[in-house]
Structures are given as C-alpha cells and as structure tokens.
Design a protein around this motif. Sequence first.
Motif, short mmCIF file in Angstrom:
data_model
loop_
_atom_site.label_atom_id
_atom_site.label_comp_id
_atom_site.label_asym_id
_atom_site.label_seq_id
_atom_site.Cartn_x
_atom_site.Cartn_y
_atom_site.Cartn_z
N GLN A 183 0.83 -1.21 0.00
CA GLN A 183 0.00 0.00 0.00
C GLN A 183 0.86 1.26 0.00
O GLN A 183 0.57 2.22 -0.71
CB GLN A 183 -0.92 0.00 1.22
N GLU A 184 1.91 1.26 0.81
CA GLU A 184 2.81 2.41 0.85
C GLU A 184 3.46 2.64 -0.50
O GLU A 184 3.58 3.79 -0.96
CB GLU A 184 3.87 2.21 1.93
N LYS A 185 3.87 1.57 -1.17
CA LYS A 185 4.48 1.71 -2.49
C LYS A 185 3.50 2.28 -3.50
O LYS A 185 3.86 3.11 -4.34
CB LYS A 185 5.02 0.36 -2.96
N ASP A 186 2.25 1.84 -3.43
CA ASP A 186 1.23 2.37 -4.35
C ASP A 186 1.04 3.87 -4.14
O ASP A 186 0.96 4.63 -5.11
CB ASP A 186 -0.10 1.64 -4.13
N HIS A 187 0.96 4.28 -2.89
CA HIS A 187 0.79 5.71 -2.61
C HIS A 187 2.03 6.49 -3.03
O HIS A 187 1.92 7.62 -3.54
CB HIS A 187 0.51 5.91 -1.12
#
Length: 305
Positions: A240-244
Amino acid sequence: MTLRLSILDQSPIPDGATPADALCATLELARAADDLGYHRMWVAEHHHTAAFAGTAPEILVAELLNATQHLRIGSGGVLLPRYEPHKVAEVFRILATLHPGRVDLGIGRAGGHAHDFPHKLTELTELLETPAPGYTPPQLWLLGASPASAYTAVTLGVSYAFAHFLRPEPSVPALEIYNFRNTEATAHSALAVRAVVASTATKARELADTYLLWRSRRDLGHDEALPSPLIARAHRWTAQEKDHADHNSQALIAGTPSEVHDELVELSKIHGVDEIIVNTLTHDPTDRVLSYQLLAEAFHLTRTT
C-alpha cells in the motif's frame, strides 16, 4: 519570459525535533532566500498534525518581515472559513502598513464550511481596499486546486496560485481558465510545485524517498513527523505504501539543479505562468536551504534591490 522563483514553506517538523526547531528553521530559510534572490516567501496554515508547526501564518509573516529586507512575505494561506473577514483584514492591513509593498495575503478555502466562502472572500477584498493614509493594500491571492477556484479568482479580480503539488491533474485547465479570463493588470497567476534539489541525482532521490515515505504513511492514517534518510533506508515498504508513493511521486520533482531547472521551465510554459512557487520538504533543514540555494544558482537568481 523571465521566470520568477518563490518559496512556500510549511515549517516541517523533523523526526526527533520540536515545533520550535521547525519555526526557527523557517526563519533561517527566509534569511537565506532574501539573499539568494527569491521573489516571495509564503508560510502555510496547518492544524492538528505532527508534521507541520505553522498554525498561525499571520504571526510567522510578521516575524519573517522583520527578519528580511527584500522578499515579499505572505500566507500560503490563511484558511478563511475558520475566521471572520474583519479580523483577517485588520491583521493584514497592519502588516501592510508597517511593511508597504511587501505583504501578500493568500487565502485558502479549507478548514470549515465552504458554502459562504465566496461571500467571505468578497467581504475581505472590500475591507482590504478601504483607503487610509500611508496604506498600500496587501496583494490578495486565492489558492486553489480546481477549475472552480480559477473562476472564483477571475470573478473577484484577485491573483491566483494553483497547488500543483496537491492536485497536478487539473492544473492546466484551471490556469487556462484564469489566464484567458483574467483582465486585471495587477492580478497574476503562479504554479506551486513540490521539488527537491541536490548536488547528485542519488542524493536527490534519497531526499525524495523520505518525503514519499512520510506522505504515503500519512495517506494511510499515520500522523508522524518527517523521517530521516536513515529511517527511510531501513523501512520495509508495504504494498500500500508503495502504491501511494508511486502516485505521490507524480507531483514531485527531484534531481540535480539542471534537471529541476529544466522541468520547472517546462512546467511554466505548459501552464502559461511566469512564477513558480517551490515547496521543499526535507528532514534536515540544512538540506532544505541547500536545495533552494542550488536552485537559485541554476536559475542565476540575483538580488537586485
């Protein structure tokens, strides 16, 4: 076209530091920017966050005006839904009287109910223009991130700054609307961009990663101070952090002085603006000052007055 460079500072609080440290760093940045040849410096208004110390831009504006000699100083911005127009006008009329020709009042519509925002902004505009001996009104700016805000700025005849670092997608249509319809000779447009500059691309990417980690975690509900590069390097990123981070990187320019110079020039052409307002977030205030210094050198800024 001569491109003006300005600064938007949010008084970021580094991990391990205090709000007092962050505010002092903003003052030091203003002194440096005053010597480097930047056109204006704005300070933001944020509340209830561990990341930013600037909750009262009008107080910081007064401090920055006293600490500098040449920069235009202002708010980026005062969140008008939180306040009565009379009080905002009184504060900035005093600042403009004490520092004629150097005060900007940037207005944002966040922070409260927006239904009466146009009425409040109209009232504020009228109050600021009330003549008085020895008084030069502050330059009024509407801060926006949508075509609707561009229409409002045109209707009121005020200057307009688009927050590309918040919403890059509608930036071109919004500024096309404003630049095409604006007929006020004293009203101008500017683009606010998030950028970080370092002497090497590797260092710039390291600084960018610390911002992207902080912003990604903030998007996911974690209210934290800005992490250090050491923390960012050791962090195990979730999917999720990478997507953001991938999404947020679209509104971030990071690189060497020449790389960032070229990207900012291109953005100014695409948006039809002659002023870029640069926002830089780093953990170490020294890296922030150096970023602005390298950018000033790339643009050959000089202090002419």
